[in-house]
Scaffold this motif. Sequence first.
Motif, PDB file in Angstrom:
ATOM      1  N   LEU A  60      56.404  71.626  64.948  1.00 53.87           N
ATOM      2  CA  LEU A  60      56.159  70.652  66.158  1.00 53.87           C
ATOM      3  C   LEU A  60      58.386  70.873  66.730  1.00 53.87           C
ATOM      4  CD1 LEU A  60      55.436  68.197  63.382  1.00 53.87           C
ATOM      5  CD2 LEU A  60      54.154  69.088  64.963  1.00 53.87           C
ATOM      6  N   ILE A  61      58.205  70.295  67.413  1.00 48.57           N
ATOM      7  CA  ILE A  61      59.053  70.233  68.478  1.00 48.57           C
ATOM      8  C   ILE A  61      59.258  68.495  69.063  1.00 48.57           C
ATOM      9  CG2 ILE A  61      59.942  70.630  71.531  1.00 48.57           C
ATOM     10  CD1 ILE A  61      57.972  73.116  71.084  1.00 48.57           C
ATOM     11  N   ALA A  62      60.839  68.260  68.696  1.00 43.58           N
ATOM     12  CA  ALA A  62      61.148  66.745  68.356  1.00 43.58           C
ATOM     13  C   ALA A  62      60.750  66.150  69.571  1.00 43.58           C
ATOM     14  CB  ALA A  62      62.236  66.893  67.577  1.00 43.58           C
ATOM     15  N   ASN A  63      61.495  66.995  70.893  1.00 43.79           N
ATOM     16  CA  ASN A  63      60.974  65.566  72.353  1.00 43.79           C
ATOM     17  C   ASN A  63      62.179  64.724  72.227  1.00 43.79           C
ATOM     18  OD1 ASN A  63      59.943  67.813  73.918  1.00 43.79           O
ATOM     19  ND2 ASN A  63      58.586  67.930  72.518  1.00 43.79           N
ATOM     20  N   PRO A  64      62.884  64.332  71.787  1.00 42.49           N
ATOM     21  CA  PRO A  64      63.639  63.292  72.128  1.00 42.49           C
ATOM     22  C   PRO A  64      63.960  63.193  73.816  1.00 42.49           C
ATOM     23  CG  PRO A  64      65.438  64.609  71.454  1.00 42.49           C
ATOM     24  CD  PRO A  64      64.241  65.578  71.201  1.00 42.49           C
ATOM     25  N   MET A  65      63.359  61.298  73.645  1.00 49.32           N
ATOM     26  CA  MET A  65      63.539  61.485  75.652  1.00 49.32           C
ATOM     27  C   MET A  65      64.927  61.921  76.022  1.00 49.32           C
ATOM     28  SD  MET A  65      62.835  57.257  76.789  1.00 49.32           S
ATOM     29  CE  MET A  65      63.412  56.761  75.042  1.00 49.32           C
ATOM     30  N   ALA A  87      66.235  72.960  67.897  1.00 48.79           N
ATOM     31  CA  ALA A  87      65.760  73.573  66.625  1.00 48.79           C
ATOM     32  C   ALA A  87      63.668  72.373  66.748  1.00 48.79           C
ATOM     33  CB  ALA A  87      66.161  72.711  65.584  1.00 48.79           C
ATOM     34  N   HIS A  88      63.404  73.607  66.054  1.00 49.33           N
ATOM     35  CA  HIS A  88      61.572  73.537  66.209  1.00 49.33           C
ATOM     36  C   HIS A  88      61.349  72.461  64.099  1.00 49.33           C
ATOM     37  CE1 HIS A  88      59.981  76.114  69.387  1.00 49.33           C
ATOM     38  NE2 HIS A  88      60.843  75.101  69.613  1.00 49.33           N
ATOM     39  N   GLY A  89      60.182  71.974  63.469  1.00 52.78           N
ATOM     40  CA  GLY A  89      60.748  71.453  62.420  1.00 52.78           C
ATOM     41  C   GLY A  89      59.126  72.272  62.277  1.00 52.78           C
ATOM     42  N   ARG A  90      59.130  71.533  60.820  1.00 52.41           N
ATOM     43  CA  ARG A  90      58.163  71.898  59.577  1.00 52.41           C
ATOM     44  C   ARG A  90      57.463  73.457  59.819  1.00 52.41           C
ATOM     45  NH1 ARG A  90      59.139  66.925  59.897  1.00 52.41           N
ATOM     46  NH2 ARG A  90      57.723  65.168  59.754  1.00 52.41           N
ATOM     47  N   ASP A  91      56.423  73.898  60.051  1.00 54.06           N
ATOM     48  CA  ASP A  91      56.265  75.154  59.818  1.00 54.06           C
ATOM     49  C   ASP A  91      55.815  75.443  58.784  1.00 54.06           C
ATOM     50  OD1 ASP A  91      54.637  77.309  61.135  1.00 54.06           O
ATOM     51  OD2 ASP A  91      56.028  77.830  62.624  1.00 54.06           O
ATOM     52  N   HIS A  92      55.131  75.357  57.698  1.00 54.19           N
ATOM     53  CA  HIS A  92      54.939  75.716  56.384  1.00 54.19           C
ATOM     54  C   HIS A  92      53.355  76.213  56.429  1.00 54.19           C
ATOM     55  CE1 HIS A  92      58.037  73.005  54.498  1.00 54.19           C
ATOM     56  NE2 HIS A  92      58.767  74.087  55.491  1.00 54.19           N
ATOM     57  N   VAL A 145      60.831  82.663  55.553  1.00 58.58           N
ATOM     58  CA  VAL A 145      60.906  83.706  56.634  1.00 58.58           C
ATOM     59  C   VAL A 145      61.674  83.532  57.363  1.00 58.58           C
ATOM     60  CG1 VAL A 145      59.494  85.266  57.619  1.00 58.58           C
ATOM     61  CG2 VAL A 145      58.650  84.163  55.520  1.00 58.58           C
ATOM     62  N   PHE A 146      62.212  84.780  58.460  1.00 60.30           N
ATOM     63  CA  PHE A 146      62.840  84.983  59.487  1.00 60.30           C
ATOM     64  C   PHE A 146      61.464  85.536  60.251  1.00 60.30           C
ATOM     65  CE2 PHE A 146      67.125  85.703  56.837  1.00 60.30           C
ATOM     66  CZ  PHE A 146      67.381  84.187  57.861  1.00 60.30           C
ATOM     67  N   THR A 147      61.651  85.615  61.785  1.00 60.99           N
ATOM     68  CA  THR A 147      60.727  85.489  62.576  1.00 60.99           C
ATOM     69  C   THR A 147      61.227  85.280  63.990  1.00 60.99           C
ATOM     70  OG1 THR A 147      59.772  84.046  62.597  1.00 60.99           O
ATOM     71  CG2 THR A 147      58.513  84.348  61.442  1.00 60.99           C
ATOM     72  N   ASN A 148      60.743  86.365  64.982  1.00 59.40           N
ATOM     73  CA  ASN A 148      60.849  86.094  65.885  1.00 59.40           C
ATOM     74  C   ASN A 148      60.886  84.609  66.765  1.00 59.40           C
ATOM     75  OD1 ASN A 148      60.586  89.198  65.648  1.00 59.40           O
ATOM     76  ND2 ASN A 148      62.382  88.491  66.497  1.00 59.40           N
ATOM     77  N   THR A 149      60.597  83.761  66.266  1.00 60.22           N
ATOM     78  CA  THR A 149      60.992  82.109  67.301  1.00 60.22           C
ATOM     79  C   THR A 149      62.138  81.340  66.928  1.00 60.22           C
ATOM     80  OG1 THR A 149      60.482  81.460  65.299  1.00 60.22           O
ATOM     81  CG2 THR A 149      58.772  82.408  66.454  1.00 60.22           C
ATOM     82  N   VAL A 150      62.107  80.494  67.945  1.00 57.19           N
ATOM     83  CA  VAL A 150      63.174  79.443  68.128  1.00 57.19           C
ATOM     84  C   VAL A 150      62.996  79.154  66.277  1.00 57.19           C
ATOM     85  CG1 VAL A 150      64.293  76.899  68.465  1.00 57.19           C
ATOM     86  CG2 VAL A 150      62.115  78.317  70.394  1.00 57.19           C
ATOM     87  N   PRO A 151      64.810  79.211  65.734  1.00 59.44           N
ATOM     88  CA  PRO A 151      65.199  78.483  64.991  1.00 59.44           C
ATOM     89  C   PRO A 151      64.306  77.082  64.053  1.00 59.44           C
ATOM     90  CG  PRO A 151      67.348  79.328  65.448  1.00 59.44           C
ATOM     91  CD  PRO A 151      65.861  79.303  66.849  1.00 59.44           C
ATOM     92  N   VAL A 152      64.061  76.768  63.087  1.00 55.62           N
ATOM     93  CA  VAL A 152      63.060  75.529  62.139  1.00 55.62           C
ATOM     94  C   VAL A 152      64.458  75.336  61.220  1.00 55.62           C
ATOM     95  CG1 VAL A 152      61.592  74.797  61.247  1.00 55.62           C
ATOM     96  CG2 VAL A 152      61.061  77.034  62.076  1.00 55.62           C
ATOM     97  N   ASP A 153      64.336  73.505  61.706  1.00 54.95           N
ATOM     98  CA  ASP A 153      64.901  72.883  60.470  1.00 54.95           C
ATOM     99  C   ASP A 153      64.695  71.195  60.381  1.00 54.95           C
ATOM    100  OD1 ASP A 153      67.475  71.555  60.222  1.00 54.95           O
ATOM    101  OD2 ASP A 153      68.567  73.269  60.473  1.00 54.95           O
ATOM    102  N   ALA A 154      65.215  70.718  59.949  1.00 53.46           N
ATOM    103  CA  ALA A 154      65.020  69.052  59.617  1.00 53.46           C
ATOM    104  C   ALA A 154      64.817  68.179  60.772  1.00 53.46           C
ATOM    105  CB  ALA A 154      65.709  68.394  59.298  1.00 53.46           C
ATOM    106  N   TYR A 155      62.806  68.011  60.840  1.00 51.70           N
ATOM    107  CA  TYR A 155      62.255  66.759  61.538  1.00 51.70           C
ATOM    108  C   TYR A 155      62.106  65.663  60.881  1.00 51.70           C
ATOM    109  CZ  TYR A 155      58.922  65.131  64.736  1.00 51.70           C
ATOM    110  OH  TYR A 155      58.026  64.338  65.444  1.00 51.70           O
ATOM    111  N   ARG A 156      62.130  64.689  62.049  1.00 57.08           N
ATOM    112  CA  ARG A 156      61.177  63.477  61.176  1.00 57.08           C
ATOM    113  C   ARG A 156      61.076  63.228  59.502  1.00 57.08           C
ATOM    114  NH1 ARG A 156      60.299  58.139  64.922  1.00 57.08           N
ATOM    115  NH2 ARG A 156      61.067  56.613  63.122  1.00 57.08           N
ATOM    116  N   GLY A 157      61.402  62.922  58.464  1.00 53.20           N
ATOM    117  CA  GLY A 157      61.122  63.359  57.261  1.00 53.20           C
ATOM    118  C   GLY A 157      61.401  64.333  56.877  1.00 53.20           C
ATOM    119  N   ALA A 158      61.711  65.447  57.242  1.00 60.31           N
ATOM    120  CA  ALA A 158      62.398  66.750  56.984  1.00 60.31           C
ATOM    121  C   ALA A 158      61.673  67.286  55.279  1.00 60.31           C
ATOM    122  CB  ALA A 158      63.584  67.266  56.669  1.00 60.31           C
ATOM    123  N   GLY A 159      60.719  67.949  55.145  1.00 62.15           N
ATOM    124  CA  GLY A 159      59.854  68.354  53.984  1.00 62.15           C
ATOM    125  C   GLY A 159      59.383  67.078  53.042  1.00 62.15           C
TER     126      GLY A 159
END
Length: 787
Positions: free
Chosen positions: A197-202, A295-300, A361-375
Motif C-alpha cells: 500500500l501507499i499511504a497517500n496522506p492529504m 515509505a510503502h506499507g504491508r507487502d507480506h 527481503v531486500f528488493t529493488n523497490t521503495v522501502p517499506v515501513d509501518a502503515y496504519r496498524g503496522a504488523g
Amino acid sequence: MPKDHGIGASPKRREDVRFLTGNGNYTDDINMRGQAYVHFLRSDIAHGTINSIDTSAAAAMPGVVKIFTATDFEGVGGVPCGWQITDRFGEVMQEPKHPILAEGKVRYVGEMVAAVIAESAEQARDAAEAIELDISDLPAVVDMKAALADGSPKVHDDLTSNLCYDWGFVEENRDAVDEAIKSAAHVTTLNLVNNRLIANPMEPRVAIGDYDRPSGDHTLYTTSQNPHVIRLLMGAFVLGIPEHKLRVVSPDVGGGFGTKIFHYAEEAFCTFAAKACNRPVKWTSSRSEAFMSDAHGRDHVTKIELALDADNNFVAVRTDTMANMGAYLSTFAPSVPTWLHGTLMAGNYKTPLIYINVKAVFTNTVPVDAYRGAGRPEATFQLERVIDKAAHELGVDPIALRRQNFITEFPYATPVAVEYDTGDYNATMDKLTEMADFDGFAARRAESEKNGKLRGLGINCYIEACGIAPSNLVGQLGARAGLYESATVRVNATGGLVVMTGSHSHGQGHETAFPQVIAEMIGIDESMIEIVHGDTAKVPMGMGTYGSRSLAVGGSAMVRATEKIINKAKKIAAHLMEASDADIELKDGTFSVAGTDKSVAWGDVTLAAYVPHNYPLEDIEPGLEETAFYDPANFTYPAGAYACEVEVDKETGKVSIERMLAADDFGNIVNPMIVSGQVHGGLAQGIGQALLEGCVYDSDGQLLSASFMDYAMPRADDLPNFEVDHSCQTPCTHNPLGVKGCGEAGAIGSPPSVVNAVVDALRSGGADVTHIDMPLSPARVWEAMNG
C-alpha cells in the motif's frame, strides 16, 4: 444525560476552526526570507551502476545556486534504521548503508541521485532535467521469492544475499508446533498476500532547512509525526549536529498514517544544504514524488496453518512469511513483520502453541515501513481468514468456532510473549450480534438475489497492541530509542495552563481531548488549557505519535505532571487556609479543607504561586510548573468484533459494501466523537486495502501504480454509513486513565471482514472459493466466480 465537558464528553474539535477556515499552519505555508528551492533528480530505473553525472549544463541555467551529488556528502552518515533485529540463529540483521544521495548505484525507481538548488522551484526543476546521467542497467529483483533464490542479483553488493534476516518466534516452540500440527485432527492451510500500500496522506511531505551562521543553530521544519526522533537520528547519526544546535519543528500536519514517522533523506539534505548555501532551502514533494519516495506499507506473502483437535479447539498455529523491506531499511521497518506482527498471532484465542517465521527481503523497490496498524493488520488478516476457512471446512458456524476458542480469563500470557491484562471478547461479539441482526440476514440475502446480486456476510475479531513499551524491554528487542512520553504542565499566574507534550497531533484531535483530561482533574473549563506540540525547542524530549499511543502514553504523562501540580497547589492552599495539606481537597476548581467551610479558588492559589506573600518560601518554592515522563509497564490491548455485508454483481464482479459494523473495546473513552471519527477513518482505509488499493511493480522494478490514475483510493460512494460502538469497556489496568488506544483499530479489523464477506457471497452463488487476494477488484472477483 451525556456529559458536556470533561472525560466522556464530545465537545467539537477546537483545532477544526482554523483548519476549516483555511488558517492551518502547514509546513508548506512557511516561507523564509531569501529561501531557495530544491528539486531532486530521481532514478528512473530500478537497478543500475552510476557511471557519471554531468551537471555542467544544469549549473549554467538561470537561477541555479548549487548542485549536489553524492560526492558532496563524503563523510556524512547514512539515513539510520531505528530497530535492529536478531535472527533465529543469533545473528544481527544485514543493514546496508542508506546514503542521502545515491552512491555508485541506484537501487529503486525514485531514489535521489542529484539535487538542484535554485531561486525558484521551477528553475530547480528545469535545471534538474538538464543533468546528464550515465547509468548502466542491472537486472532488477522485485519478487521476494526470486530475490532469495540462488544466483539472484543482489540489491547491495556488500551483503551476502538479499536476505535481511530470518526470524523465528518463539524458537523454542518450533518442534512442539511441528508435532502438534502433524498429529492434529484437522489442519487448515491458507496462502495469502497482504498487498503493498501507499499511504497517500492529504498533505505531501515538505522539508525546509535553515541555518543561522552567527549562532551555528540549525532548524528543520518538516512534516513529521515525531520531531524529537528526527532530531536525534538526523543530528547524531547523519549530520553530526549536537542536539542543542538542532531544532526540529513539525507544525500542523495533514495526515500521516505511519508514513511520516520516519526520517527521510530529504530532511537531512535540506538541513545540510541550508548551511552549505547559507540560506534556507525548501522542498515540497509533488504527488508523483510521494508515490515513489514515501515509505510503502504491508507487502507480506504468508502461508498459515491452523491445527485443531477433534473438538475443534485450536491447538497450534504456524506461519511462514516473506516481508518486503524494499531497497533500504526505513526507520522502523525491521520491527513491523517481527515484534509488531509475531507477538499478535495469538489473536483473541487461547491457542497453546504458536511459531512464526519471517524472512525479510531486500528488493529493488521503495522501502517499506509501518502503515496504519503496522504488523497488527497483517497478523489479524492471516488469523481471521484461516479461522473462517477452517469453519467452512469443518461445517461449523464461524462465530461459534471463535467463541469456543476465546480467551476468557485475564491476565492471560500468550505463547508469543505478551500478556493481555484485560478484555471481554464475548462482550464485543455479543454487542456485534445485537447491532448486526444476524437473524435477518437470510431475508436480506434473498432480497439481493431478487435484484441479481450475491450477498455475503463476513465477521471477524481482532486484538492489537498499542503504546509499545516498556523502553527497557523494547531495547532488548532491538529498539534504538526509548518509547516513553513526556509532558510539561505550566500553570500561569491567573490559572490558565500550557501543556507541552512530546506527542504530536496530525488529525487525532489532541488539542480537544487532552484538555478534557486535565480539566476533569482540576475542575476548570477546558478553554483555560492550551496544548503545545511539535517543536523540539518548546517541548520536552518525547517519542511522538504512532501506534495509537498518544492518550495511553502521552496522556498518562500529562496525568502524572498534573498530579504533581495539584499536590504542590494543595500545599499552597493549605498555607493560605492554615490547614494541613493532607486535609485539602480539590473539586470543581476549588480547594477546600475537609470537614469545614474553608475554601479558596484555583485562580487564587495559582496567583499565590507566583506572588508568594502568604506562604514560607523555605517550604515551597515559587512557581507552578511540573514535568513528567511516563514509560508504560506493558502494551495496551484494544480488541473488537467486526461484521461486513456485501453485494456482488454477478455480471461484473463489482463488490459494494452494504453494511460495516464495528464493536470495539477501547477501555475508558475520553471523547466518544473523536473515537468514532478515528474508527471511521480506519474502516475507510481498511476497505480501501480490501477492495481498491494495490501498489504494483513490473518485473523491471517500474512502479505501475504511480498516480491516482492507477492507484485506486476509496471515495465516499465506495463506503456505507458505518455502524460503530465502543460501549464494551474493560479499562486498561496499568495506565492512570484506563485507556487503550483507538486510532488503528478500523484498519486492522476491517480487511478480513470484507474478504470473508465476499468469499461467503461467492459461495452462496455456488462458486468453490477458498480465498481471493486483496485488493478484491471486479476482475479478481469475476474470475473467482467463474472458476
